[in-house]
Design a protein around this motif. Structure first.
Motif, PDB file in Angstrom:
ATOM      1  N   ALA A   1       0.823  -1.216   0.000  1.00  0.00           N
ATOM      2  CA  ALA A   1       0.000   0.000   0.000  1.00  0.00           C
ATOM      3  C   ALA A   1       0.851   1.258   0.000  1.00  0.00           C
ATOM      4  O   ALA A   1       0.389   2.328  -0.429  1.00  0.00           O
ATOM      5  CB  ALA A   1      -0.926  -0.010   1.214  1.00  0.00           C
ATOM      6  N   LEU A   2       2.093   1.147   0.461  1.00  0.00           N
ATOM      7  CA  LEU A   2       3.009   2.288   0.500  1.00  0.00           C
ATOM      8  C   LEU A   2       3.969   2.271  -0.681  1.00  0.00           C
ATOM      9  O   LEU A   2       4.872   3.110  -0.766  1.00  0.00           O
ATOM     10  CB  LEU A   2       3.796   2.276   1.809  1.00  0.00           C
ATOM     11  CG  LEU A   2       2.964   2.514   3.072  1.00  0.00           C
ATOM     12  CD1 LEU A   2       3.771   2.155   4.310  1.00  0.00           C
ATOM     13  CD2 LEU A   2       2.501   3.961   3.142  1.00  0.00           C
ATOM     14  N   GLY A   3       3.786   1.320  -1.591  1.00  0.00           N
ATOM     15  CA  GLY A   3       4.610   1.261  -2.792  1.00  0.00           C
ATOM     16  C   GLY A   3       5.771   0.293  -2.715  1.00  0.00           C
ATOM     17  O   GLY A   3       6.561   0.197  -3.661  1.00  0.00           O
ATOM     18  N   TYR A   4       5.885  -0.447  -1.607  1.00  0.00           N
ATOM     19  CA  TYR A   4       6.988  -1.391  -1.441  1.00  0.00           C
ATOM     20  C   TYR A   4       6.495  -2.788  -1.858  1.00  0.00           C
ATOM     21  O   TYR A   4       6.089  -3.591  -1.029  1.00  0.00           O
ATOM     22  CB  TYR A   4       7.496  -1.355  -0.001  1.00  0.00           C
ATOM     23  CG  TYR A   4       8.126  -0.016   0.327  1.00  0.00           C
ATOM     24  CD1 TYR A   4       9.501   0.169   0.222  1.00  0.00           C
ATOM     25  CD2 TYR A   4       7.335   1.080   0.687  1.00  0.00           C
ATOM     26  CE1 TYR A   4      10.073   1.414   0.477  1.00  0.00           C
ATOM     27  CE2 TYR A   4       7.897   2.320   0.945  1.00  0.00           C
ATOM     28  CZ  TYR A   4       9.269   2.485   0.836  1.00  0.00           C
ATOM     29  OH  TYR A   4       9.825   3.714   1.079  1.00  0.00           O
ATOM     30  N   THR A   5       6.543  -3.005  -3.159  1.00  0.00           N
ATOM     31  CA  THR A   5       5.931  -4.207  -3.730  1.00  0.00           C
ATOM     32  C   THR A   5       6.933  -5.323  -3.989  1.00  0.00           C
ATOM     33  O   THR A   5       6.551  -6.415  -4.397  1.00  0.00           O
ATOM     34  CB  THR A   5       5.225  -3.857  -5.043  1.00  0.00           C
ATOM     35  OG1 THR A   5       6.173  -3.216  -5.918  1.00  0.00           O
ATOM     36  CG2 THR A   5       4.061  -2.894  -4.793  1.00  0.00           C
ATOM     37  N   HIS A   6       8.201  -5.039  -3.777  1.00  0.00           N
ATOM     38  CA  HIS A   6       9.241  -6.044  -3.990  1.00  0.00           C
ATOM     39  C   HIS A   6       9.801  -6.450  -2.631  1.00  0.00           C
ATOM     40  O   HIS A   6      10.013  -5.603  -1.760  1.00  0.00           O
ATOM     41  CB  HIS A   6      10.344  -5.478  -4.887  1.00  0.00           C
ATOM     42  CG  HIS A   6       9.828  -4.900  -6.167  1.00  0.00           C
ATOM     43  ND1 HIS A   6       9.480  -5.673  -7.258  1.00  0.00           N
ATOM     44  CD2 HIS A   6       9.565  -3.614  -6.516  1.00  0.00           C
ATOM     45  CE1 HIS A   6       9.042  -4.894  -8.234  1.00  0.00           C
ATOM     46  NE2 HIS A   6       9.078  -3.639  -7.805  1.00  0.00           N
ATOM     47  N   HIS A   7      10.068  -7.733  -2.461  1.00  0.00           N
ATOM     48  CA  HIS A   7      10.473  -8.171  -1.127  1.00  0.00           C
ATOM     49  C   HIS A   7      11.239  -9.485  -1.183  1.00  0.00           C
ATOM     50  O   HIS A   7      11.110 -10.283  -2.125  1.00  0.00           O
ATOM     51  CB  HIS A   7       9.247  -8.350  -0.234  1.00  0.00           C
ATOM     52  CG  HIS A   7       8.087  -9.000  -0.910  1.00  0.00           C
ATOM     53  ND1 HIS A   7       8.053 -10.340  -1.217  1.00  0.00           N
ATOM     54  CD2 HIS A   7       6.924  -8.470  -1.386  1.00  0.00           C
ATOM     55  CE1 HIS A   7       6.922 -10.619  -1.831  1.00  0.00           C
ATOM     56  NE2 HIS A   7       6.212  -9.506  -1.959  1.00  0.00           N
ATOM     57  N   ALA A   8      12.065  -9.676  -0.158  1.00  0.00           N
ATOM     58  CA  ALA A   8      12.745 -10.946   0.099  1.00  0.00           C
ATOM     59  C   ALA A   8      12.648 -11.162   1.595  1.00  0.00           C
ATOM     60  O   ALA A   8      13.201 -10.381   2.379  1.00  0.00           O
ATOM     61  CB  ALA A   8      14.201 -10.891  -0.353  1.00  0.00           C
ATOM     62  N   VAL A   9      11.908 -12.190   1.996  1.00  0.00           N
ATOM     63  CA  VAL A   9      11.616 -12.423   3.405  1.00  0.00           C
ATOM     64  C   VAL A   9      12.147 -13.789   3.817  1.00  0.00           C
ATOM     65  O   VAL A   9      11.796 -14.800   3.219  1.00  0.00           O
ATOM     66  CB  VAL A   9      10.099 -12.338   3.694  1.00  0.00           C
ATOM     67  CG1 VAL A   9       9.822 -12.552   5.178  1.00  0.00           C
ATOM     68  CG2 VAL A   9       9.541 -11.003   3.216  1.00  0.00           C
ATOM     69  N   HIS A  10      12.977 -13.797   4.833  1.00  0.00           N
ATOM     70  CA  HIS A  10      13.488 -15.038   5.421  1.00  0.00           C
ATOM     71  C   HIS A  10      13.020 -15.047   6.867  1.00  0.00           C
ATOM     72  O   HIS A  10      13.633 -14.430   7.736  1.00  0.00           O
ATOM     73  CB  HIS A  10      15.015 -15.080   5.325  1.00  0.00           C
ATOM     74  CG  HIS A  10      15.603 -16.394   5.746  1.00  0.00           C
ATOM     75  ND1 HIS A  10      16.961 -16.577   5.905  1.00  0.00           N
ATOM     76  CD2 HIS A  10      15.029 -17.593   6.046  1.00  0.00           C
ATOM     77  CE1 HIS A  10      17.192 -17.819   6.289  1.00  0.00           C
ATOM     78  NE2 HIS A  10      16.043 -18.453   6.379  1.00  0.00           N
ATOM     79  N   GLY A  11      11.892 -15.695   7.117  1.00  0.00           N
ATOM     80  CA  GLY A  11      11.226 -15.594   8.409  1.00  0.00           C
ATOM     81  C   GLY A  11      11.378 -16.824   9.277  1.00  0.00           C
ATOM     82  O   GLY A  11      11.800 -17.887   8.832  1.00  0.00           O
ATOM     83  N   GLN A  12      10.976 -16.636  10.512  1.00  0.00           N
ATOM     84  CA  GLN A  12      11.023 -17.700  11.509  1.00  0.00           C
ATOM     85  C   GLN A  12       9.983 -17.372  12.571  1.00  0.00           C
ATOM     86  O   GLN A  12       9.819 -16.214  12.963  1.00  0.00           O
ATOM     87  CB  GLN A  12      12.425 -17.758  12.121  1.00  0.00           C
ATOM     88  CG  GLN A  12      12.636 -18.861  13.131  1.00  0.00           C
ATOM     89  CD  GLN A  12      14.089 -18.918  13.594  1.00  0.00           C
ATOM     90  OE1 GLN A  12      14.994 -18.467  12.909  1.00  0.00           O
ATOM     91  NE2 GLN A  12      14.298 -19.467  14.770  1.00  0.00           N
ATOM     92  N   LYS A  13       9.278 -18.362  13.058  1.00  0.00           N
ATOM     93  CA  LYS A  13       8.194 -18.128  14.004  1.00  0.00           C
ATOM     94  C   LYS A  13       8.712 -17.616  15.345  1.00  0.00           C
ATOM     95  O   LYS A  13       9.482 -18.304  16.019  1.00  0.00           O
ATOM     96  CB  LYS A  13       7.394 -19.409  14.221  1.00  0.00           C
ATOM     97  CG  LYS A  13       6.154 -19.212  15.088  1.00  0.00           C
ATOM     98  CD  LYS A  13       5.345 -20.487  15.201  1.00  0.00           C
ATOM     99  CE  LYS A  13       4.096 -20.270  16.057  1.00  0.00           C
ATOM    100  NZ  LYS A  13       3.284 -21.515  16.175  1.00  0.00           N
ATOM    101  N   GLY A  14       8.292 -16.390  15.699  1.00  0.00           N
ATOM    102  CA  GLY A  14       8.533 -15.868  17.033  1.00  0.00           C
ATOM    103  C   GLY A  14       9.914 -15.321  17.315  1.00  0.00           C
ATOM    104  O   GLY A  14      10.106 -14.614  18.309  1.00  0.00           O
TER     105      GLY A  14
END
Length: 264
Positions: free
Chosen positions: A50-63
């Motif tokens: 919604a703010l224009g940041y449509t490109h991403h690379a996410v390396h996530g982990q729970k908590g």
């Protein structure tokens, strides 16, 4: 001109309101986040889009842990290094495809290291040192314009902490950690962009403990967050600043953003 920011956000979903405020006020082209504390499926992609940041690379982990790079500039994820050697989500690397094309942007969250600066008494401290050694071996292989940013969890210079003598035996400012980080720096010839623009011994902090109720008055800060560049890329940096006011926003992170501008 492109503007790149880094911020240990200490839970991106909890602090999305101040992330939105920061992006609206500062408008970086790329934002690297550490300690996002969420898996990839529950990352707030729509709020960023919604703010224009449509490109991403996410390396996530729970908590726990987790890193994410969000951008208005097209990018592609290129690496996820396991420098912790245990599967924790602490790094993601991307290549910019639009303005700044060809720049490699490495986003890292170095382990804090626990409370006791002795690997025999505190395994977390040993893990931190080993993490940095693996990063160093990687740095020896780096080529091309590269920027590594994030929470290094080390304040290397005397002027990077509120009291050098009192913190010499405190994890994040011990001589052993500083020496280990220096080996990483020398392995590629990284330029500390922050100290290229905010010259030592000028005060330069990015973290204030939640335990300090009046953090502005006490100002017991440390510079734990960094932006380091390959020499040729560092030469293109035209400005760098710390967004200290973010520490006073509603439900803040204990870290604040750093921003660097490049003329590429």
């Amino acid at each position: 001109m492109i503007k790149i920011a880094t911020w240990n956000i200490n839970s991106v979903r909890l602090r999305m309101p101040i992330v939105e405020r920061f992006l609206t006020e500062q408008a970086p082209d790329v934002l690297c986040l550490q300690e996002i504390k969420t898996v990839e499926e529950t990352f707030p992609y729509e709020a960023f889009a919604a703010l224009g940041y449509t490109h991403h690379a996410v390396h996530g982990q729970k908590g726990y842990h987790g890193v994410a790079t969000v951008s208005r500039i097209p990018l592609k994820e290129v690496t996820r290094n396991d420098w912790q050697d245990n599967g924790e989500a602490r790094h993601v690397g991307v290549e910019l495809l639009g303005p700044g094309r060809g720049m490699l942007l490495e986003n890292v969250y170095v382990p804090a290291g626990g409370d006791i600066p002795d690997r025999e008494l505190n395994s977390k401290f040993g893990q931190k040192l080993d993490f940095l050694e693996r990063m160093t071996r990687w740095a020896e292989t780096v080529s091309g314009p590269t920027l590594i940013v994030g929470d290094f969890n080390i304040a290397p210079l005397e002027s990077d902490v509120w009291n050098h003598k009192q913190l010499l035996k405190v994890v994040s400012h011990t001589p052993l950690e500083v020496e280990t980080l220096k080996r990483f720096q020398d392995a590629h010839g990284w330029v500390d962009i922050g100290r290229q623009h905010i010259l030592d011994p000028e005060r330069y902090f990015s973290w204030w403990s939640y335990r300090s109720k009046d953090w502005r008055v006490n100002d017991r800060g440390r510079r734990l967050d960094h932006m380091w560049a390959s020499p040729e890329l560092a030469a293109a940096s035209t400005g760098h600043y710390v967004c200290e006011d973010c520490r006073a926003w509603d439900k803040p992170s204990d870290h604040v953003p750093l921003v660097t501008e490049f003329d590429l």
